[in-house]
Design an enzyme around this catalytic site. Structure first.
Site, mmCIF file in Angstrom:
data_model
loop_
_atom_site.group_PDB
_atom_site.id
_atom_site.type_symbol
_atom_site.label_atom_id
_atom_site.label_comp_id
_atom_site.label_asym_id
_atom_site.label_seq_id
_atom_site.Cartn_x
_atom_site.Cartn_y
_atom_site.Cartn_z
ATOM 1 C CG ASP A 87 2.184 0.117 -0.840
ATOM 2 O OD1 ASP A 87 1.351 -0.171 -1.725
ATOM 3 O OD2 ASP A 87 2.008 1.054 -0.041
ATOM 4 C CD GLU A 88 -2.675 -3.174 -1.840
ATOM 5 O OE1 GLU A 88 -2.934 -4.121 -2.604
ATOM 6 O OE2 GLU A 88 -3.437 -2.214 -1.653
#
Length: 162
Positions: A87-88
């Site tokens: 989720d980066e």
């Protein structure tokens, strides 16, 4: 097709870590040569693991696609939005505007993420944490941008600051 798979994330259609690192290197050389400014916004989806675990991977994938759309729509066309993994995400901006404008951009991205998206008849709202680093204002070397922005993002998560 193989080259695209090696350089782009199939879920978000954004450049992946490898492609981003190449772009950062090129942008860094250009900024060093011309005296330009580079800004890096490091973005993390808050509570993503819980979302994925409670609502399933399909919802998690939809959330990541939503964030990819928010980031791409919320920055200049010339900026590089990439998914590093999980989720980066990062946003790399050449010829970076002043910090006040960068902070306005971050605030706008957070607001757009919170607007959420439709999922299975309901509305899923998300929040993101962002860290900012600017070369040469905050770091002496372009290679330090990612680490500095990552640290700033974690500080934002802890203190809800920028």
């Amino acid at each position: 097709e193989i080259e695209a798979l090696a350089r782009y994330d199939p879920l978000s259609q954004l450049p992946n870590r490898r492609c981003f690192e190449e772009r950062l290197s090129q942008s860094g050389r250009r900024a060093s040569r011309t005296g330009g400014r580079l800004a890096l916004i490091y973005v993390d989806v808050d509570g993503f693991k819980l979302l994925n675990d409670s609502l399933g991977h399909k919802a998690g994938d939809a959330a990541l696609q939503h964030i990819a759309t928010v980031l791409t729509a919320g920055v200049r066309e010339s900026d590089c939005v990439a998914r590093l993994g999980g989720d980066e995400f990062v946003v790399l901006m050449e010829d970076a505007p002043p910090k006040s404008k960068l902070i306005e951009t971050i605030d706008r991205l957070k607001l757009c993420a919170r607007e959420g998206f439709d999922l299975s008849g309901g509305r899923l709202q998300l929040s993101i944490s962002c860290g900012l680093s600017v070369y040469p204002d905050d770091v002496d070397a372009v290679r330090e941008l990612v680490n500095q922005a990552d640290h700033a993002m974690y500080a934002a998560k802890r203190g809800r600051s920028r």
